[in-house]
Design an enzyme around this catalytic site. Structure first.
Site, PDB file in Angstrom:
ATOM      1  N   GLY A  22      -5.580 -12.429   9.648  1.00 15.86           N
ATOM      2  CA  GLY A  22      -6.655 -12.881   8.769  1.00 15.86           C
ATOM      3  C   GLY A  22      -7.971 -12.263   9.161  1.00 15.86           C
ATOM      4  O   GLY A  22      -8.164 -11.867  10.300  1.00 15.86           O
ATOM      5  N   GLU A  23      -8.871 -12.150   8.199  1.00 15.09           N
ATOM      6  CA  GLU A  23     -10.193 -11.642   8.508  1.00 15.09           C
ATOM      7  C   GLU A  23     -11.220 -12.415   7.699  1.00 15.09           C
ATOM      8  O   GLU A  23     -11.108 -12.546   6.484  1.00 15.09           O
ATOM      9  CB  GLU A  23     -10.286 -10.145   8.192  1.00 15.09           C
ATOM     10  CG  GLU A  23     -11.682  -9.599   8.430  1.00 15.09           C
ATOM     11  CD  GLU A  23     -11.696  -8.135   8.820  1.00 15.09           C
ATOM     12  OE1 GLU A  23     -10.691  -7.446   8.552  1.00 15.09           O
ATOM     13  OE2 GLU A  23     -12.716  -7.703   9.378  1.00 15.09           O
ATOM     14  N   GLY A  24     -12.174 -12.954   8.396  1.00 16.64           N
ATOM     15  CA  GLY A  24     -13.236 -13.669   7.698  1.00 16.64           C
ATOM     16  C   GLY A  24     -14.545 -12.943   7.880  1.00 16.64           C
ATOM     17  O   GLY A  24     -14.574 -11.823   8.396  1.00 16.64           O
ATOM     18  N   VAL A  28     -12.052 -11.909  13.114  1.00 17.36           N
ATOM     19  CA  VAL A  28     -10.747 -11.367  12.768  1.00 17.36           C
ATOM     20  C   VAL A  28      -9.734 -12.159  13.581  1.00 17.36           C
ATOM     21  O   VAL A  28      -9.954 -12.421  14.755  1.00 17.36           O
ATOM     22  CB  VAL A  28     -10.623  -9.882  13.163  1.00 17.36           C
ATOM     23  CG1 VAL A  28      -9.347  -9.272  12.607  1.00 17.36           C
ATOM     24  CG2 VAL A  28     -11.834  -9.107  12.684  1.00 17.36           C
ATOM     25  N   ASP A 140     -13.456 -31.794   8.275  1.00 18.40           N
ATOM     26  CA  ASP A 140     -12.677 -30.990   7.331  1.00 18.40           C
ATOM     27  C   ASP A 140     -11.198 -31.332   7.442  1.00 18.40           C
ATOM     28  O   ASP A 140     -10.340 -30.457   7.539  1.00 18.40           O
ATOM     29  CB  ASP A 140     -12.917 -29.494   7.583  1.00 18.40           C
ATOM     30  CG  ASP A 140     -12.494 -28.638   6.379  1.00 18.40           C
ATOM     31  OD1 ASP A 140     -12.270 -29.203   5.286  1.00 18.40           O
ATOM     32  OD2 ASP A 140     -12.375 -27.422   6.536  1.00 18.40           O
TER      33      ASP A 140
END
Lengths: 333, 305
Positions: A22-24, A28, A140
């Site tokens: 994943g990469e935000g 990463v 959350d």
């Protein structure tokens, strides 16, 4: 936990990065394993913030994640195994779990017994209770953030929104927290000060979702969220929620209170009682984690399924690790 | 009150003792001796540096905090980060101004009151304008943030005495001035290294104890006056005190009773109270100008290297 300052190559010696998962905007995430033990890990590499204004400091959510996980060690909370810092990046080595409660809920091949639901609820509440005892709000809570390991243990994850709640003077807390479907009514009304009760509301929604197998209150907008909530639980009155009339100028349609039994037809009385108390409109009357854990629901039969015996997803992993039969580490309080 | 604290990173890893603090100042002391600045106070050199420099830097950080309009808790967190950092580093080798600004920047994020890195830098420039200035940019502060995090061992949540004061306020009633005075004492205590040595709940209790002691001393003093004037007054000062102050626990006698009922290691609390007394007795003695001088020398050394 060791905190080493080493370059990337050392990290690669101790932990092997296998693939990017994943990469935000600020990180990463890699899947990998600890070289010495073969233990699966997730490595979150946090980058130095960049904006038009130039170099920025470390992203707020990364700070939140570090500060919370450093304080929390519990079987039902994801473990922060290691942190490495290099000149301009930070690597968080986290426990890796391949499933989560959302995937399990959505997998229609799996049949839930009420004892399974009780077990997931128990683990969720234990993890959350530990957060609250340490003054940390998760903010959350949702099925997607409840990771499930091969041993069936459920663990709270993603503390990117978590804040510590110790500061008695804190004001102006952001209400843009918690994914809408799981968002407590006081947040939807923009309360600037709120507390542990917002997490409990989310747990109530998760509880309902476990029984329904679809999200309980899936609003598309904040207004629709309130409308769905009021339809389901009745429009709150000043009596249900002292101060309610002052929260908003908006006029809402007055829906009557329908018994939960109408929707949750298969649920027992203790189940419904617990659910109702988690979804109390008045944050001051909503159950605390401690009260929830002491609720008769958890003492009554059926007994919660031991984590190792919980149903899991079929499409099991290619890895040849044995599934460890978890001795029910779930010791009662 | 204490249970969660001892399970926290603060309680587990950051309760230091005087010896460790003394050791952490060695590099700076050695240097000050070399340049003979330490001779001003002779034997007492340790106290000299520790008090003056950290006192002065408290003032810098607090001033920066006020310019950024942050709550006292954020200032307290920034100062604690700063002090923790310098248990492993020397003023001589790492510029305290850069560290101070970075601590404030990180503390603001930590306490959910994020500030833009540029505002922190701008305000730090203002604060230090007549004290050597602040010549660092975003990049430098951002890099220092990583180093700071590492030196803090990524332990970011800091417990402060304020939370305990809030809890005690419930007992004492809203009208009580005891808590308010204790609050100010706690603020002042951040000029010292007490937050590195004692658990915050004990510091809070000690501050309250100190206020009660002062009240008692005053009441006794007034009591004597009353007695001499009225010729009776075995209850004198104490009684009138409680009448004047309204609801909650406020009479000296009740306060003392309440205080001695607190479940806490009183020995330690008394130790902290002695520290509070020291702080106020040094107050006048501590001369900011001298502190600036020490700091200037240390910063110069670092620019040279």
């Amino acid at each position: 936990m060791s905190h080493l300052t080493e370059d990337d190559s050392t990290i690669e010696r101790k932990y092997v990065k296998e693939k990017k998962i994943g990469e935000g905007t600020y990180a990463v995430v890699y899947q990998g394993k600890e070289a010495a033990t073969g233990r699966k890990v997730a490595i979150k590499k946090i980058k130095l913030g960049q904006s038009q204004a130039g170099v920025n400091g470390i992203e707020l959510s990364a700070i939140r994640e570090v500060k919370s996980l450093q304080e929390l060690q519990h079987p039902n909370i994801i473990e922060l195994i290691d942190i490495f810092s290099h000149k301009t990046n930070l690597n968080l080595v986290l426990e890796y779990l391949d499933s989560d409660l959302e995937m399990i809920i959505k997998d229609k091949n799996i049949v839930f017994m009420s004892s399974d639901i009780k077990s997931w609820m128990l683990m969720t509440l234990r993890g959350l209770d530990h957060c609250h005892k340490n003054w940390i709000l998760h903010r959350d809570m949702k099925p997607n953030n409840l990771l499930v390991g091969k041993d069936g243990q459920l663990k709270l994850a993603d503390f990117g929104l978590a804040r510590d709640f110790g500061d008695p003077m804190a004001k102006n807390m952001s209400t843009q927290v918690v994914t809408r479907w799981y968002r407590a009514p006081e947040l939807l009304f923009g309360a600037k000060q709120y507390g542990y009760a917002v997490d409990m509301w989310s747990v109530g929604c998760i509880f309902a979702e476990l029984m329904l197998r679809v999200p309980y209150l899936p609003g598309e907008t904040d207004i629709e969220q309130l409308d769905l909530m009021f339809r389901a639980l009745g429009t709150p009155t000043e009596e249900d929620w002292p101060g309610f009339n002052e929260l908003t100028q908006m006029k809402f349609q007055k829906y009557p209170k329908t018994p939960l039994k109408a929707l949750f037809t298969a649920a027992g009385n203790d189940t419904l009682d617990l659910l109702e108390k988690m979804l109390n409109y008045d944050p001051n009357k909503r159950l605390t984690t401690r009260e929830a854990l002491n609720h008769p629901y958890f003492r009554n039969k059926p007994r919660p399924t031991p984590p190792g015996k919980l149903p899991k997803q079929e499409k099991s992993n290619h890895l040849n690790e044995p599934v460890s039969p978890s001795s029910s580490s779930a010791s009662p309080y | 009150m204490a249970a969660n604290f001892w399970a926290s990173t603060h309680g587990q890893y950051w309760m230091l003792d005087e010896a460790a603090l003394r050791k952490s100042r060695e590099t700076d002391l050695k240097y000050l001796k070399e340049i003979e600045l330490a001779k001003i106070r002779g034997e007492d050199v340790y106290c000299f540096v520790l008090n003056l420099t950290s006192w002065f830097l408290y003032l810098v950080i607090a001033a920066l905090g006020r310019r950024l309009n942050v709550r006292q808790v954020i200032i307290a967190t920034a100062i604690t980060y700063f002090k923790r950092f310098y248990t492993k580093n020397s003023y001589k080798n790492t510029d305290p101004y850069l560290v101070a600004a970075t601590c404030m920047y990180l503390a603001c994020k930590m306490e959910e009151f994020p500030q833009h890195i540029k505002s922190v830098i701008l305000e730090m420039k203002n604060v230090t304008a007549d004290q050597g200035g602040f010549g660092y940019d975003n990049q430098k502060v951002a890099e220092m943030e990583f180093y700071l995090l590492e030196e803090l061992e990524f332990n970011l949540i800091v417990y402060h005495p304020y939370r305990t004061l809030k809890t005690l306020a419930i007992d004492l009633g809203q009208k009580s001035d005891v808590i308010q005075r204790a609050w100010h004492i706690v603020n002042d205590l951040f000029r010292t290294d007490i937050c590195l040595v004692y658990p915050p709940y004990m510091i809070a209790i000690a501050a309250v104890g100190f206020v009660i002691m002062i009240k008692e001393a005053r009441a006794n003093h007034n009591g004597i006056d009353t007695r001499t004037r009225k010729g009776n007054g075995s209850v004198g000062g104490v009684g009138s005190g409680s009448r004047n102050e309204g609801r909650g626990i406020s009479g000296i006698k009740e306060l003392k009773q309440w205080f001695s009922g607190l479940q806490v290691d009183m020995e330690k609390v008394l130790e902290i109270i002695r520290n509070i007394k020291n702080l106020y007795s040094q107050w006048r003695e501590v001369n900011e100008i001298k502190a600036q001088d020490v700091l200037r020398k240390l910063r110069e050394a670092q620019n040279k290297s």
